[in-house]
Design a protein around this motif. Structure first.
Motif, PDB file in Angstrom:
ATOM      1  N   TRP A   1       0.851  -1.205   0.000  1.00 38.01           N
ATOM      2  CA  TRP A   1       0.000   0.000   0.000  1.00 38.01           C
ATOM      3  C   TRP A   1       0.882   1.250   0.000  1.00 38.01           C
ATOM      4  CZ3 TRP A   1      -4.471   2.047  -1.036  1.00 38.01           C
ATOM      5  CH2 TRP A   1      -4.976   3.145  -0.336  1.00 38.01           C
ATOM      6  N   LYS A   2       1.946   1.247   0.801  1.00 46.05           N
ATOM      7  CA  LYS A   2       2.837   2.411   0.867  1.00 46.05           C
ATOM      8  C   LYS A   2       3.625   2.578  -0.426  1.00 46.05           C
ATOM      9  CE  LYS A   2       4.746   3.168   4.955  1.00 46.05           C
ATOM     10  NZ  LYS A   2       5.028   3.231   6.405  1.00 46.05           N
ATOM     11  N   GLN A   3       4.025   1.461  -1.040  1.00 44.84           N
ATOM     12  CA  GLN A   3       4.700   1.538  -2.339  1.00 44.84           C
ATOM     13  C   GLN A   3       3.766   2.181  -3.359  1.00 44.84           C
ATOM     14  OE1 GLN A   3       7.710   0.853  -3.516  1.00 44.84           O
ATOM     15  NE2 GLN A   3       8.649  -0.099  -1.714  1.00 44.84           N
ATOM     16  N   LEU A   4       2.507   1.759  -3.344  1.00 40.69           N
ATOM     17  CA  LEU A   4       1.530   2.284  -4.304  1.00 40.69           C
ATOM     18  C   LEU A   4       1.367   3.794  -4.111  1.00 40.69           C
ATOM     19  CD1 LEU A   4      -0.659   1.821  -6.471  1.00 40.69           C
ATOM     20  CD2 LEU A   4      -2.259   1.308  -4.616  1.00 40.69           C
ATOM     21  N   ILE A   5       1.202   4.217  -2.861  1.00 43.60           N
ATOM     22  CA  ILE A   5       1.040   5.657  -2.582  1.00 43.60           C
ATOM     23  C   ILE A   5       2.284   6.416  -3.033  1.00 43.60           C
ATOM     24  CG2 ILE A   5       0.804   7.391  -0.764  1.00 43.60           C
ATOM     25  CD1 ILE A   5      -0.817   5.326   0.827  1.00 43.60           C
ATOM     26  N   GLY A   6       3.459   5.864  -2.724  1.00 46.86           N
ATOM     27  CA  GLY A   6       4.705   6.529  -3.113  1.00 46.86           C
ATOM     28  C   GLY A   6       4.802   6.702  -4.619  1.00 46.86           C
ATOM     29  N   LEU A   7       4.492   5.644  -5.355  1.00 45.64           N
ATOM     30  CA  LEU A   7       4.641   5.711  -6.815  1.00 45.64           C
ATOM     31  C   LEU A   7       3.607   6.658  -7.429  1.00 45.64           C
ATOM     32  CD1 LEU A   7       5.332   1.940  -7.445  1.00 45.64           C
ATOM     33  CD2 LEU A   7       6.891   3.806  -8.011  1.00 45.64           C
ATOM     34  N   LEU A   8       2.390   6.633  -6.902  1.00 42.21           N
ATOM     35  CA  LEU A   8       1.326   7.452  -7.500  1.00 42.21           C
ATOM     36  C   LEU A   8       1.557   8.946  -7.291  1.00 42.21           C
ATOM     37  CD1 LEU A   8      -1.931   5.409  -6.772  1.00 42.21           C
ATOM     38  CD2 LEU A   8      -0.851   5.828  -8.988  1.00 42.21           C
ATOM     39  N   GLN A   9       2.431   9.294  -6.346  1.00 42.04           N
ATOM     40  CA  GLN A   9       2.663  10.720  -6.104  1.00 42.04           C
ATOM     41  C   GLN A   9       3.486  11.359  -7.215  1.00 42.04           C
ATOM     42  OE1 GLN A   9       3.132  12.255  -2.008  1.00 42.04           O
ATOM     43  NE2 GLN A   9       2.941  10.121  -1.405  1.00 42.04           N
ATOM     44  N   GLY A  10       3.898  10.519  -8.187  1.00 38.68           N
ATOM     45  CA  GLY A  10       4.556  11.096  -9.376  1.00 38.68           C
ATOM     46  C   GLY A  10       3.542  11.748 -10.295  1.00 38.68           C
ATOM     47  N   LEU A  11       2.259  11.537  -9.999  1.00 39.27           N
ATOM     48  CA  LEU A  11       1.199  12.099 -10.850  1.00 39.27           C
ATOM     49  C   LEU A  11       0.547  13.284 -10.146  1.00 39.27           C
ATOM     50  CD1 LEU A  11      -0.467   8.698 -11.800  1.00 39.27           C
ATOM     51  CD2 LEU A  11       0.995  10.090 -13.272  1.00 39.27           C
ATOM     52  N   ALA A  12      -0.094  14.140 -10.969  1.00 37.81           N
ATOM     53  CA  ALA A  12      -0.946  15.224 -10.434  1.00 37.81           C
ATOM     54  C   ALA A  12      -0.216  16.101  -9.424  1.00 37.81           C
ATOM     55  CB  ALA A  12      -2.198  14.626  -9.791  1.00 37.81           C
ATOM     56  N   GLN A  13       1.074  16.283  -9.616  1.00 32.08           N
ATOM     57  CA  GLN A  13       1.899  17.087  -8.709  1.00 32.08           C
ATOM     58  C   GLN A  13       1.731  16.640  -7.257  1.00 32.08           C
ATOM     59  OE1 GLN A  13       0.037  20.718 -10.326  1.00 32.08           O
ATOM     60  NE2 GLN A  13       2.094  21.597 -10.329  1.00 32.08           N
ATOM     61  N   GLY A  14       1.538  15.337  -7.097  1.00 33.75           N
ATOM     62  CA  GLY A  14       1.433  14.776  -5.756  1.00 33.75           C
ATOM     63  C   GLY A  14       0.057  14.907  -5.136  1.00 33.75           C
ATOM     64  N   HIS A  15      -0.911  15.432  -5.891  1.00 30.09           N
ATOM     65  CA  HIS A  15      -2.264  15.590  -5.333  1.00 30.09           C
ATOM     66  C   HIS A  15      -2.977  14.242  -5.297  1.00 30.09           C
ATOM     67  CE1 HIS A  15      -1.707  19.788  -5.020  1.00 30.09           C
ATOM     68  NE2 HIS A  15      -1.831  20.064  -6.310  1.00 30.09           N
ATOM     69  N   THR A  16      -2.694  13.500  -4.256  1.00 30.94           N
ATOM     70  CA  THR A  16      -3.337  12.200  -4.028  1.00 30.94           C
ATOM     71  C   THR A  16      -4.330  12.356  -2.886  1.00 30.94           C
ATOM     72  OG1 THR A  16      -1.248  11.121  -4.592  1.00 30.94           O
ATOM     73  CG2 THR A  16      -2.909   9.770  -3.497  1.00 30.94           C
ATOM     74  N   LEU A  17      -5.574  11.938  -3.140  1.00 27.51           N
ATOM     75  CA  LEU A  17      -6.590  11.957  -2.092  1.00 27.51           C
ATOM     76  C   LEU A  17      -6.972  10.511  -1.801  1.00 27.51           C
ATOM     77  CD1 LEU A  17      -8.660  13.195  -0.233  1.00 27.51           C
ATOM     78  CD2 LEU A  17     -10.050  13.802  -2.202  1.00 27.51           C
ATOM     79  N   VAL A  18      -6.686  10.068  -0.590  1.00 25.43           N
ATOM     80  CA  VAL A  18      -6.941   8.673  -0.221  1.00 25.43           C
ATOM     81  C   VAL A  18      -8.281   8.575   0.515  1.00 25.43           C
ATOM     82  CG1 VAL A  18      -6.147   6.715   1.161  1.00 25.43           C
ATOM     83  CG2 VAL A  18      -4.484   8.133  -0.071  1.00 25.43           C
ATOM     84  N   LEU A  19      -9.103   7.624   0.077  1.00 28.36           N
ATOM     85  CA  LEU A  19     -10.372   7.343   0.767  1.00 28.36           C
ATOM     86  C   LEU A  19     -10.300   5.943   1.349  1.00 28.36           C
ATOM     87  CD1 LEU A  19     -13.186   8.507  -1.729  1.00 28.36           C
ATOM     88  CD2 LEU A  19     -12.264   9.723   0.260  1.00 28.36           C
TER      89      LEU A  19
END
Ligand SMILES: NCCCNCCCCCS
Ligand SMILES: [Zn+2]
Length: 665
Positions: A587-605
């Motif tokens: 899960w942490k790997q996924l969050i880390g990798l996805l922060q390369g998108l959208a200037q890091g604008h990740t919203l987790v639900l």
């Protein structure tokens, strides 16, 4: 732990003392413009400055022969004529009375960087050095290099810290043959290099730089050569190689340390590389490596000969090491045919060594196998007169302004706010207009007041992310699909927005907005979905759902990341469905990798029962490196099949999914 910066102006105190067209580009200003750009941009002050030291004889002898070291030791006392004479025995390199001193400092700088990261004093870092290192060999200088800084650092890390596995990523545009020779039979050091090759027509014209040279004896498979047989490679070409070769293999290898031969002559404007990748690409290349080895990444400068391009690329790299969100990947239009041929050749040469690419298509017999044109000597260095790279112009890399608040959270009563996070609770009652809209659209029982509060806090969070006041967010909600609808509808309202919705786990995902492309939904689950197949709804069915790390990671690296980069969303909505079975590390790997998108604008639900996951999620959203997954076993055949058939079906619409050149008619 911060980012180390190692630089000393003494390394600018040597230069070419005679006429030699091949060497005139290697000038002291390369170091000064790089360092001054870091100072000018305020990045240098945010790093921890670590002093250089001279590499000792013992350090240098980890890679080089005594004879060679003894010979180099005589150079400070040579006359100009003797230095010219001495230089003649090597290729494309020059000596100077002070270059031995500087070469010891360059190697020593790399060792200081390794010490600060492996002792845990620093998280990662960069060493700005010259002379570069990756061309120098056991007993020979080459390509402006005297001692092999990164090779010495790898040997040193293994010897002094007992590091088991080292990944060396060489994104310089030249083949670091010195590094290849040093580790070609060593399975503990995985060397990856891409390089301008042009079917051996380009320097250093080595047959052993081609894709089919994979390492020797026990080292077979641990040497990856990606030849660029044309110039003009762009961001898509570089990213495709990361998604479909380097990252799957690197995660399978699971290094304890990542060393980067950070040459920037692979960037646009460089007279040597003549490539077209823009400086911001190095932010992405750096970011994609930062969840390996628990974030222990040491970048050491190699080449880079266009002073403008070099300075910008160095800043992009250091700013990413500091943890700042990366710029959005600008218009990726897919890899070119030549890059796909190289990608195909490399994957087929390595499929027998790496289970993550076992399924790679085999080499078609003829056309794209190694075409080694036996070149008459006189043609070797002939390079058709192209437009000089120096005339290239490109836009300034976008400003990367970190948000005032890195991570904000919306949590139910009684759930503690993780440290370093901002807790958002909508103090004021939501305005009645919104309340009514919610009631009719989302709320099941109209007067469910805390659902109303949660949703309005969620919207407030999404709004502040849009304004870049907040970088990333986490919300615990009772009704996940209602929250998804709420965020999508709110975000899609703004015309330019695109939302990438990533769902891990089974469950119904509202497919709102997938018809017009405003939303791209990728869902990982164990259930075959009967959903209609459309370009913007992509169900990834994995046999064990998200429980099998290697199957899941293969899908993330080879499918989700290429899709996400090509889609280029303004927001990533990452949803952890109830009982997804995903372990915290993945899960942490996924969050880390996805922060390369959208200037890091990740919203987790997440479901409000997932209180235990709030801490780990917040830590990754804050930019802490994810722990290493350990060496990954082979993915299940069913999972390989699932990902491959999806990739095959989708690659017409999504070019970054391609791994082979379109069949030549
Ligand atoms: N233009 C072909 C001559 C290549 N000269 C050596 C380049 C060494 C680069 C070190 S990163
Ligand atoms: Zn180079």
């Amino acid at each position: 732990m911060g980012t180390a910066l190692i630089y000393d102006e003494e390394m600018t105190n040597y230069k070419l003392l005679w006429v030699d067209p091949a060497c005139k580009i290697e000038v002291p200003e390369r170091l000064t413009v790089s360092y001054e750009a870091l100072v000018e941009s305020g990045l240098a002050d945010r790093c921890m400055s670590i002093p250089v030291r001279e590499a000792t004889d013992a350090d240098i002898l980890l890679v080089h022969s005594e004879d060679y070291l003894d010979a180099v030791k005589t150079t400070p006392y040579k006359t100009l004529e003797e230095l010219k004479e001495f230089t003649l025995q090597f290729g494309d390199v020059y000596f100077h009375p002070n270059i031995y001193h500087c070469a010891k400092l360059a190697a020593g700088a790399a060792l200081q960087l390794v010490d600060s990261v492996l002792t845990g004093k620093m998280r990662n870092g960069m060493a700005l050095v010259r002379p570069p290192g990756h061309h120098s060999m056991c007993s020979a200088a080459s390509g402006f290099c005297v001692f092999n800084n990164v090779a010495i650092a790898a040997k040193y890390a293994k010897q002094k810290y007992g590091v088991k596995r080292v990944l060396i990523v060489d994104w310089d545009i030249h083949h670091g043959q010195g590094v290849q020779y040093c580790f070609e039979d060593d399975p503990s050091v995985l060397y990856f290099s891409w390089h301008r090759y042009e079917h051996q027509k380009y320097w250093p014209h080595l047959r052993e730089s081609d894709f089919d040279i994979v390492g020797k004896e026990k080292g077979a498979g641990f040497n990856i050569n990606v030849p660029w047989n044309k110039v003009g490679m762009q961001n898509s070409d570089y990213l495709s190689v990361f998604f479909h070769i380097l990252l799957p293999v690197a995660y399978e290898f699971s290094p304890d340390l990542v060393l980067v031969c950070a040459g920037f002559d692979s960037g646009i404007g460089d007279p040597e590389g003549k490539m077209c990748a823009t400086p911001d690409i190095f932010a992405h290349l750096t970011h994609l490596l930062m969840n390996l080895a628990g974030g222990k990444v040491c970048a050491v400068l190699e080449g880079g000969y266009n002073l403008t391009s070099l300075a910008q690329s160095v800043c992009q790299t250091v700013q990413t090491l500091l943890g700042d969100p990366v710029p959005r990947p600008s218009n990726l239009d897919g890899p070119c045919k030549s890059a796909l041929e190289s990608l195909h050749c490399v994957r087929s040469a390595h499929r027998r060594y790496w289970s993550s690419i076992r399924h790679a298509a085999d080499l078609p017999s003829c056309e794209i196998s190694t075409k080694h044109i036996k070149l008459a000597e006189d043609k070797l260095d002939k390079e058709e007169e192209e437009k000089s790279a120096e005339e290239e112009v490109w836009p300034q890399p976008p400003k990367r302004v970190p948000s005032a608040i890195r991570t904000a959270v919306v949590l139910p009563e009684g759930v503690a706010c993780p440290d370093r996070c901002k807790c958002l609770m909508s103090a004021e009652d939501p305005d009645p207009l919104i309340a009514n809209k919610f009631r009719e659209n989302f709320l099941k029982d109209a007067d469910d007041s805390d659902a109303l509060t949660t949703l309005s806090s969620l919207i407030a969070l999404a709004e502040r992310m849009e304004k870049n006041e907040i970088c990333s967010g986490l919300a615990l909600v009772r009704d996940i699909s209602m929250a998804i609808m709420c965020v999508i509808q709110h975000t899609a309202a703004a015309l330019s927005n695109r939302v990438l919705v990533v769902c891990v786990g089974d469950g119904k995902v509202p497919s709102h907005g997938t018809d017009d492309g405003k939303t791209l939904v990728v869902q990982f689950s164990s259930k075959k979905s009967e959903e209609q197949k459309c370009k913007y709804y992509i169900p990834v069915c994995l046999k064990k759902g998200c429980q099998d790390a290697s199957g899941f990671m293969q899908a993330v690296l080879g499918l989700l990341l290429p899709l996400g980069y090509e889609y280029d969303p303004s927001l990533v909505l990452l949803v952890k469905m109830p009982d997804s079975g995903l372990c915290d590390t993945v899960w942490k790997q996924l969050i880390g990798l996805l922060q390369g998108l959208a200037q890091g604008h990740t919203l987790v639900l997440m479901q409000d029962v997932e209180r235990a996951c709030v801490g780990p999620t917040a830590s990754s959203l804050l930019g802490d490196a994810a722990p290493s997954l350990g060496q990954l076993h082979a993915p299940l055949p069913e999972d390989v099949e699932a990902v491959e058939s999806l990739r095959h079906r989708l690659k017409a619409d999504w070019k970054l999914l391609q791994t082979t050149a379109p069949e030549t008619r």
